[in-house]
Scaffold this motif. Sequence first.
Motif, PDB file in Angstrom:
ATOM      1  N   THR A 219       0.806  -1.196  -0.101  1.00  0.00           N
ATOM      2  CA  THR A 219      -0.126  -0.095   0.090  1.00  0.00           C
ATOM      3  C   THR A 219       0.782   1.417  -0.028  1.00  0.00           C
ATOM      4  O   THR A 219       1.775   1.185   0.543  1.00  0.00           O
ATOM      5  CB  THR A 219      -0.818   0.155   1.288  1.00  0.00           C
ATOM      6  OG1 THR A 219      -1.613   1.334   1.377  1.00  0.00           O
ATOM      7  CG2 THR A 219      -0.317   0.004   2.444  1.00  0.00           C
ATOM      8  N   ASN A 220       0.472   2.240  -0.484  1.00  0.00           N
ATOM      9  CA  ASN A 220       1.099   3.530  -0.741  1.00  0.00           C
ATOM     10  C   ASN A 220       0.312   4.694   0.359  1.00  0.00           C
ATOM     11  O   ASN A 220       0.451   5.957   0.072  1.00  0.00           O
ATOM     12  CB  ASN A 220       1.259   4.221  -2.124  1.00  0.00           C
ATOM     13  CG  ASN A 220      -0.130   4.316  -2.714  1.00  0.00           C
ATOM     14  OD1 ASN A 220      -1.199   3.888  -2.049  1.00  0.00           O
ATOM     15  ND2 ASN A 220      -0.015   4.902  -3.815  1.00  0.00           N
ATOM     16  N   LEU A 221      -0.435   4.189   1.336  1.00  0.00           N
ATOM     17  CA  LEU A 221      -1.180   4.786   2.091  1.00  0.00           C
ATOM     18  C   LEU A 221      -0.136   6.120   2.807  1.00  0.00           C
ATOM     19  O   LEU A 221      -0.856   6.973   3.125  1.00  0.00           O
ATOM     20  CB  LEU A 221      -2.099   4.275   3.168  1.00  0.00           C
ATOM     21  CG  LEU A 221      -3.368   3.606   2.616  1.00  0.00           C
ATOM     22  CD1 LEU A 221      -3.879   2.695   3.900  1.00  0.00           C
ATOM     23  CD2 LEU A 221      -4.302   4.656   2.432  1.00  0.00           C
ATOM     24  N   SER A 223       2.506   7.428   1.831  1.00  0.00           N
ATOM     25  CA  SER A 223       2.619   8.728   1.208  1.00  0.00           C
ATOM     26  C   SER A 223       1.319   9.398   0.913  1.00  0.00           C
ATOM     27  O   SER A 223       1.291  10.854   0.908  1.00  0.00           O
ATOM     28  CB  SER A 223       3.192   8.226  -0.099  1.00  0.00           C
ATOM     29  OG  SER A 223       2.312   7.472  -0.969  1.00  0.00           O
ATOM     30  N   GLN A 224       0.206   8.774   0.743  1.00  0.00           N
ATOM     31  CA  GLN A 224      -1.148   9.255   0.598  1.00  0.00           C
ATOM     32  C   GLN A 224      -1.508  10.271   1.564  1.00  0.00           C
ATOM     33  O   GLN A 224      -1.862  11.416   1.454  1.00  0.00           O
ATOM     34  CB  GLN A 224      -2.301   8.430   0.172  1.00  0.00           C
ATOM     35  CG  GLN A 224      -2.042   7.619  -1.148  1.00  0.00           C
ATOM     36  CD  GLN A 224      -3.158   6.754  -1.287  1.00  0.00           C
ATOM     37  OE1 GLN A 224      -4.228   6.686  -0.604  1.00  0.00           O
ATOM     38  NE2 GLN A 224      -2.901   6.086  -2.395  1.00  0.00           N
ATOM     39  N   LEU A 225      -1.184   9.590   2.761  1.00  0.00           N
ATOM     40  CA  LEU A 225      -1.579  10.691   4.160  1.00  0.00           C
ATOM     41  C   LEU A 225      -0.323  11.586   4.491  1.00  0.00           C
ATOM     42  O   LEU A 225      -0.599  11.977   5.443  1.00  0.00           O
ATOM     43  CB  LEU A 225      -1.737   9.561   5.220  1.00  0.00           C
ATOM     44  CG  LEU A 225      -3.003   8.485   4.756  1.00  0.00           C
ATOM     45  CD1 LEU A 225      -2.994   7.633   6.066  1.00  0.00           C
ATOM     46  CD2 LEU A 225      -4.391   9.409   4.991  1.00  0.00           C
ATOM     47  N   SER A 226       0.601  11.713   3.720  1.00  0.00           N
ATOM     48  CA  SER A 226       1.867  12.479   4.034  1.00  0.00           C
ATOM     49  C   SER A 226       2.466  12.144   5.415  1.00  0.00           C
ATOM     50  O   SER A 226       2.614  13.097   6.208  1.00  0.00           O
ATOM     51  CB  SER A 226       1.391  13.712   3.769  1.00  0.00           C
ATOM     52  OG  SER A 226       0.811  14.120   2.607  1.00  0.00           O
ATOM     53  N   GLU A 289      -9.618  -2.308   1.934  1.00  0.00           N
ATOM     54  CA  GLU A 289      -9.142  -0.926   2.421  1.00  0.00           C
ATOM     55  C   GLU A 289      -8.725  -1.193   3.764  1.00  0.00           C
ATOM     56  O   GLU A 289      -7.667  -0.541   3.977  1.00  0.00           O
ATOM     57  CB  GLU A 289     -10.280  -0.050   2.019  1.00  0.00           C
ATOM     58  CG  GLU A 289      -9.568   1.474   2.516  1.00  0.00           C
ATOM     59  CD  GLU A 289     -10.698   2.578   2.303  1.00  0.00           C
ATOM     60  OE1 GLU A 289     -10.138   3.744   2.321  1.00  0.00           O
ATOM     61  OE2 GLU A 289     -11.753   2.189   1.734  1.00  0.00           O
TER      62      GLU A 289
END
Length: 394
Positions: A219-221, A223-226, A289
Amino acid sequence: MPTILQINVTANWGSTGKIAEYIGSLAQSKGWNSYIAYGRYMNPSKNNLIKIGSHFDVYEHYAENMLLGNEGLASRNATKALIERIEAVCPDVVHLHNIHDHYLNYQILFEFLNKKDIPVVWTFHDCWAFAGSCYYFDDTNCEQWKTRCDKCPAPEGFIDRARHHYELKKSLYGSKENLVIVPVSDWIANLTKESFLKDRRIVTIKNGIDLNVFKPAHTNLRSQLSIPKDKTIVLGVALPWSARKGLKDFVRLSENESLQIVLVGVSPKQKKELPRNVIAVEKTSSASELAEYYSMADVFVNATYSDNYPTTNLEAMACGTPVITYRTGGSPEAVDENTGIVVEQGNVAALANAIMYLRDNPLATEDCRKRAEEHFDKDKCFEKYIELYERLMN
């Protein structure tokens, strides 16, 4: 073809709703007809669904509880309509889950079941069945349920009817000969054996989860959530969030700048009220998810103050994430030394120390997944219910 009918407050929604869904789906694969009767909240199901009552019935039930202490004794017409459906379905086994929470009249239901020669399996997801009126009593250190609930230390409504409920439950449940109690943890099994149900047949079956959904995910969560790479991601999952689930303790943990707290399942109102440094996520759109959130986290924290055998612990481990939990109810039973840490309830400093310890001494993803495969596979866990149904029929 035999028929199973389960009754629960939800259908394929929330932990107990998913458990009922898994059991029903497994029963169907074994050649059973499967029905689930539910009060409110549902997701599409592979089982035949029966809706109990209406929104108005729920609101009226809630009002009766607040004014008269009538939790479980309203919803009269809704329960009578359910009984008509039960008679039409003619199940070989009735399986109860949570029959409280403003949607069902337990007196009318049990008076009907007591007249019928239908085996009843009752899974205990909390303590309501043998307590006067509460779901959990450990947060008030009340032990009246062992003898007779008299004055409830935390009544829900304006009128305390705990004693009435206690005596009524004791009378109703004692009249059902072919009733089998199924606690989902050793903790609640031991409590049941100290209650007025101690002489009933008790068979412990622990919860399972779908290991094909809950598994380590790329998952790239982050980076998505910074979320900066130097932050330790601490995940909490609940629906709904409340003080009982340790919400205030997560807020205190967020004061540690090396941690990034991520909470899944918050309400829109809670999202506005939480500190800005807490990443608040409303209900996820799917289990897959949610598995991504578990997989992203460095540690899953269950800061619960009242619980039985929470499936969130199982889901986190299945995704390869270690668990830190309070020593609450049956929550520690899922964890061993290779998959997490248990700390004393309410000790936020110990919680923070455990997180830092796992940051510096990480547990293996493989060990967490292995424990899930050995102990939490839903098909292996819930196969025991099918075996129990068949024994009761014979």
